[in-house]
Design a protein around this motif. Structure first.
Motif, PDB file in Angstrom:
ATOM      1  N   VAL A   5       0.847  -1.188   0.000  1.00  0.00           N
ATOM      2  CA  VAL A   5       0.000   0.000   0.000  1.00  0.00           C
ATOM      3  C   VAL A   5       0.882   1.236   0.000  1.00  0.00           C
ATOM      4  O   VAL A   5       1.581   1.504   0.984  1.00  0.00           O
ATOM      5  N   GLU A   6       0.843   1.949  -1.110  1.00  0.00           N
ATOM      6  CA  GLU A   6       1.634   3.172  -1.270  1.00  0.00           C
ATOM      7  C   GLU A   6       0.799   4.394  -0.922  1.00  0.00           C
ATOM      8  O   GLU A   6      -0.425   4.405  -1.133  1.00  0.00           O
ATOM      9  N   THR A  90       6.747  13.346 -12.866  1.00  0.00           N
ATOM     10  CA  THR A  90       5.327  13.031 -12.812  1.00  0.00           C
ATOM     11  C   THR A  90       5.077  11.594 -13.245  1.00  0.00           C
ATOM     12  O   THR A  90       5.488  11.180 -14.333  1.00  0.00           O
ATOM     13  N   ALA A  91       4.422  10.835 -12.383  1.00  0.00           N
ATOM     14  CA  ALA A  91       4.188   9.410 -12.646  1.00  0.00           C
ATOM     15  C   ALA A  91       3.390   8.824 -11.487  1.00  0.00           C
ATOM     16  O   ALA A  91       3.215   9.465 -10.449  1.00  0.00           O
ATOM     17  N   VAL A  92       2.947   7.596 -11.669  1.00  0.00           N
ATOM     18  CA  VAL A  92       2.429   6.811 -10.554  1.00  0.00           C
ATOM     19  C   VAL A  92       3.607   6.033  -9.993  1.00  0.00           C
ATOM     20  O   VAL A  92       4.325   5.360 -10.742  1.00  0.00           O
ATOM     21  N   TYR A  93       3.795   6.124  -8.691  1.00  0.00           N
ATOM     22  CA  TYR A  93       4.922   5.481  -8.030  1.00  0.00           C
ATOM     23  C   TYR A  93       4.448   4.237  -7.284  1.00  0.00           C
ATOM     24  O   TYR A  93       3.420   4.259  -6.600  1.00  0.00           O
ATOM     25  N   GLN A 106      -1.736  -0.265  -5.609  1.00  0.00           N
ATOM     26  CA  GLN A 106      -2.446   0.694  -6.465  1.00  0.00           C
ATOM     27  C   GLN A 106      -1.549   1.861  -6.872  1.00  0.00           C
ATOM     28  O   GLN A 106      -1.870   2.595  -7.793  1.00  0.00           O
ATOM     29  N   GLY A 107      -0.420   1.994  -6.205  1.00  0.00           N
ATOM     30  CA  GLY A 107       0.484   3.101  -6.498  1.00  0.00           C
ATOM     31  C   GLY A 107      -0.029   4.405  -5.914  1.00  0.00           C
ATOM     32  O   GLY A 107      -1.131   4.507  -5.383  1.00  0.00           O
TER      33      GLY A 107
END
Length: 114
Positions: A5-6, A90-93, A106-107
């Motif tokens: 879980v991020e 910018t991104a989903v980590y 889920q990022g």
């Protein structure tokens, strides 16, 4: 069953900072090399940083000197301190094992405005 879980993402201006967290449940966290990955729109997921069980770290060239990966084994938690953020960050980590073999979480979305 491992669950990742991020959290900690958000919208920040260029030059700003964010601290991401990742909690790993149901796993033997402390003995594994962990990693942060990111996926920008239209691009493949890329490995950003790794940290071994002995806290040796490595970074992709584009974030060296700006990002710091760390871990708290007592809390089964991985961190990514991101400083001097750029729009290209910018991104989903995501976090995962360094081989990316656990089920993906889920990022957390990081958006850096110019």
């Amino acid at each position: 069953q491992v669950q990742l879980v991020e959290s900690g993402g958000g919208l920040v201006q260029a030059g700003g900072s964010l601290r991401l967290s990742c909690v790993a449940s149901g796993s033997i966290f402390s003995i594994n090399t962990m990693a942060w990955y990111r996926q920008a729109p239209g691009k493949q997921r890329e490995l950003v940083a790794t940290i071994t069980s002995t806290r040796t770290t490595n970074y992709v060239d584009s974030v060296k000197g700006r990002f710091i990966i760390s871990r708290d084994n007592a809390k089964n938690t991985l961190y990514l301190q991101m400083n001097s953020l750029k729009p290209e960050d910018t991104a989903v980590y995501y976090c995962n094992l360094h081989l990316g073999t656990w089920p993906w979480g889920q990022g957390t979305q990081v958006t850096v405005s110019s």
